[in-house]
Design an enzyme around this catalytic site. Structure first.
Site, PDB file in Angstrom:
ATOM      1  N   THR A  57      41.893  43.712  42.427  1.00  0.00           N
ATOM      2  CA  THR A  57      40.892  43.285  41.453  1.00  0.00           C
ATOM      3  C   THR A  57      40.488  41.871  41.828  1.00  0.00           C
ATOM      4  O   THR A  57      41.313  40.948  41.816  1.00  0.00           O
ATOM      5  CB  THR A  57      41.448  43.329  40.028  1.00  0.00           C
ATOM      6  OG1 THR A  57      41.718  44.683  39.692  1.00  0.00           O
ATOM      7  CG2 THR A  57      40.440  42.766  39.027  1.00  0.00           C
TER       8      THR A  57
ATOM      9  N   LYS B 129      35.216  47.097  37.332  1.00  0.00           N
ATOM     10  CA  LYS B 129      36.563  46.702  36.895  1.00  0.00           C
ATOM     11  C   LYS B 129      36.481  45.570  35.879  1.00  0.00           C
ATOM     12  O   LYS B 129      37.267  45.512  34.919  1.00  0.00           O
ATOM     13  CB  LYS B 129      37.405  46.292  38.105  1.00  0.00           C
ATOM     14  CG  LYS B 129      38.849  45.863  37.769  1.00  0.00           C
ATOM     15  CD  LYS B 129      39.717  47.024  37.277  1.00  0.00           C
ATOM     16  CE  LYS B 129      41.069  46.570  36.725  1.00  0.00           C
ATOM     17  NZ  LYS B 129      42.089  46.318  37.735  1.00  0.00           N
TER      18      LYS B 129
ATOM     19  N   LYS C 249      43.964  36.084  35.304  1.00  0.00           N
ATOM     20  CA  LYS C 249      43.165  36.011  36.544  1.00  0.00           C
ATOM     21  C   LYS C 249      41.893  36.850  36.397  1.00  0.00           C
ATOM     22  O   LYS C 249      40.784  36.382  36.677  1.00  0.00           O
ATOM     23  CB  LYS C 249      43.976  36.537  37.730  1.00  0.00           C
ATOM     24  CG  LYS C 249      43.162  36.648  39.031  1.00  0.00           C
ATOM     25  CD  LYS C 249      43.794  37.599  40.067  1.00  0.00           C
ATOM     26  CE  LYS C 249      43.505  39.055  39.745  1.00  0.00           C
ATOM     27  NZ  LYS C 249      43.824  40.005  40.808  1.00  0.00           N
TER      28      LYS C 249
END
Lengths: 310, 310
Positions: free
Chosen positions: A112, A187, A255
C-alpha cells in the site's frame, strides 16, 4: 492454478513465468507460499533473511538484492513497508528491480503506497521496455493465509492478463481498476472507509458505556441493520473484551491515512472525516499504541472524555 | 402470533389486550396494520385523520385524542415526530395518554426521542400506577412494511413481557436493553454508527471520483471486505446514481443527531465524529435538502471541495 504431479504449473512449461518475490513479512510470506504451492519457481529476497527461511526450506531460491531477483525472473512482486522502501526496491539504479528486469518483464508492487509513486514507477519501467502494475491488497494476514485477498490493480491490460494466474493463487476479489495508480487510489478509498467508520464504532461504544448499557446486548440490536459494518461485527467485540492484539497495526494504518490525505491535498480535496481519524490515531500512537491493532482507537476516543477504556 | 378463523388472536379472549395507536406516518401506519392483521382490536388517533383512512377502512376505530385512545386501550403505542410531540402525546394533563390509561395500563413510545424524556415519562406513569416503555426502532419504512424492525427496549421486565406478542407482529430483532431510557440510548448508539459511517462513505466516493476511478468498479473491490458496511452496500449505489429519494429524511436524522449530542453533552462525553456529521448534515439542510434521503450527504461533502455531485 492446477499443478501436476511434479508440482509445476500444468501448462506448457515455456509459458510459465519465473517469479520473483521481495518482502516476506506477515503478508508476503503467505502470498509467496501460495505461489510455491502452485508450482511456480520463486526467487526471493527480503531485508531479514531469517524471515524467509520457511520459504527457502520449501524450495524458494535466495537472491541478495532486488536487482538479482529481477535478473532471474519474468515477473517480480514486491510487498514491503513504506513508500521509501518501494522506491528503493523498484527504482534504485544500483540494485533495484527495474535495473535488473529483461525487456517485457513485469513488476507488481503490492505494497500500500502512493498513487503518484506508482505512476512514477510505471514511467520509469516503460522507459526500459518493462511493464508495471500497482496492486495493493486488503484482507489482512488472514486473507493472505487463506488466499482470499481483495486485489486492486492499476496498470495496462496486457500485463494484468499475464500476472492473473499468479494473483489467483492468493486473491479472491481481483479487480482491474484502471491505469497506473488506480490500484493505489482504490486502496486509499478502502482505507478512508475503514478509518472514518472506526470513529463511529468507537464513539458508539463509548456512548453506550457511559450511558450504562450492556455492550454485547447493544451489539445485538445494532449489528445487523443499517448501522452494521465489518468493523462493528469484527472489531467492536474485541474492543469490548479489551483485546488490542494487532490484526492490522496502528502504525501501518497511520501510514495509509497519511498517504490518502497527501494525495487528497494534491487533488484539492477536503476530507474532514479522514483528517479527524488521522488525528485520533496519532493520539493512539502518542500514547504508545503504534504496535496495537487498529481497534485500539477506542482508547483514544474514550480518553477524550476522561474514560479509561481497559 | 397465530390468528383463528375470525381474525382474533388465538389465545384466551380475556388475555388479549385492547391496543391503542398514536401516529400513522410511514412507519406507524405499517406497524399498526400488522396489529390489525394479527386480529388485535386497535383504537387510533393521528394528527391528520386522512393518513389513517386505510387503517380505519380495515377495522381500526377512531378516537379524537390520545387520552381517548388510552381510555379505550390496555396498551398504547405511539410513534410520532419530535420529542415535543412525544411530550404532548404522553404527558399532556388535559388530553395525554397518561391522563387516560387505567391502572396497570402500558404505554410504549416507539418514537426516536430523548432518553431523558423517556425517564421522565416513566416516572410520571409510575406515579399513576402505569407502566412505561421506550422502544424506538430501526429498519426504516421497509422494515415496518415487512415486519422486520429492530426494536430496542428500555423499561421494566413485566410490561416488556406483556407487550412482546404485539411487538413480534412488526419486529424481528427485539432486545430488552435495560431500564427506562435504555431503548433510546441504544437507538442513539445506532444513529451514531450510521452518521459517522456516512461521512466515510461520502468521502470515499468523492475521493474516488476526483481520482478518476470508475465508481461502480471501486465498489466491487471495497464492498465485501473490512471496509464494508450496510451504508456502503445500500446507499453508495444510490449516491452514484444521483438518487436522493428519501428512505430516511435528512431532517429526521438531524433531529436524532441533535438528541444524541445533547445527551452526550449531559453525560460529559466528547464525540467529535458525530459532531462533524451533524455539521455536514446541517449543510445539507442549509442548501434545501431537508426532505432528501440521508444519502444526500455526498452532495455536502463534494461541495466542500467545489464539486457538483449531481
Amino acid at each position: 492454478m492446477n499443478t501436476n504431479a511434479t508440482g509445476t504449473p500444468a501448462s506448457d512449461a515455456k509459458d510459465i513465468p519465473r517469479v520473483g518475490w521481495i518482502g516476506t513479512g506477515v503478508m508476503g510470506a503467505s502470498m509467496a507460499g501460495h505461489l510455491l504451492d502452485a508450482g511456480y519457481e520463486v526467487t526471493l529476497t527480503t531485508r531479514t533473511r531469517a524471515k524467509a527461511s520457511t520459504l527457502l526450506d520449501r524450495g524458494a531460491r535466495w537472491a541478495d538484492d532486488p536487482k538479482e531477483v529481477a535478473q532471474r525472473s519474468d515477473i517480480v512482486f514486491g510487498i514491503v513497508g513504506f513508500p521509501s522502501d518501494v522506491r528503493q526496491v523498484f527504482l534504485d539504479e544500483h540494485d533495484g528491480v527495474i535495473a535488473g528486469l529483461s525487456p517485457e518483464g513485469i513488476l507488481v508492487d503490492m505494497t500500500t503506497s502512493q498513487p503518484s509513486l506508482a505512476v512514477e514507477i510505471h514511467q520509469a519501467a516503460k522507459r526500459r521496455g518493462l511493464h508495471s502494475l500497482d496492486a495493493p491488497v486488503s484482507g489482512g494476514d488472514r486473507g493472505a493465509r487463506e488466499g482470499t485477498l481483495s486485489i486492486m490493480i492499476g496498470g495496462e491490460d496486457a500485463p494484468v492478463e499475464r500476472v492473473m494466474p499468479c494473483l489467483k493463487c492468493f486473491g479472491k476479489t481481483i479487480v482491474h481498476q484502471g491505469g497506473p495508480g488506480a490500484g493505489q487510489h482504490t486502496k486509499m478509498v478502502n482505507q478512508t472507509l475503514i478509518a472514518t467508520g472506526m470513529i463511529g464504532v468507537c464513539e458508539a461504544l463509548v456512548y453506550a458505556s457511559r450511558a450504562g448499557l450492556d455492550l454485547p446486548t447493544v451489539l445485538q440490536s445494532v449489528s445487523s441493520g443499517a448501522a452494521g459494518s465489518w468493523s462493528l461485527s469484527n472489531l467492536a467485540p474485541r474492543m469490548i473484551d479489551g483485546d488490542f492484539d494487532p490484526g492490522f497495526f496502528v502504525e501501518h494504518f497511520v501510514k495509509d491515512m497519511g498517504i490518502a490525505l497527501a494525495e487528497a491535498k494534491q487533488m484539492n480535496l477536503s476530507l474532514p472525516g479522514l483528517a479527524l481519524a488521522e488525528q485520533l490515531y496519532l493520539s493512539v500512537m502518542a500514547k504508545g499504541g503504534a504496535k496495537d491493532g487498529t481497534q485500539a482507537l477506542v482508547r483514544a476516543v474514550a480518553d477524550l472524555s476522561g474514560m479509561d477504556w481497559n
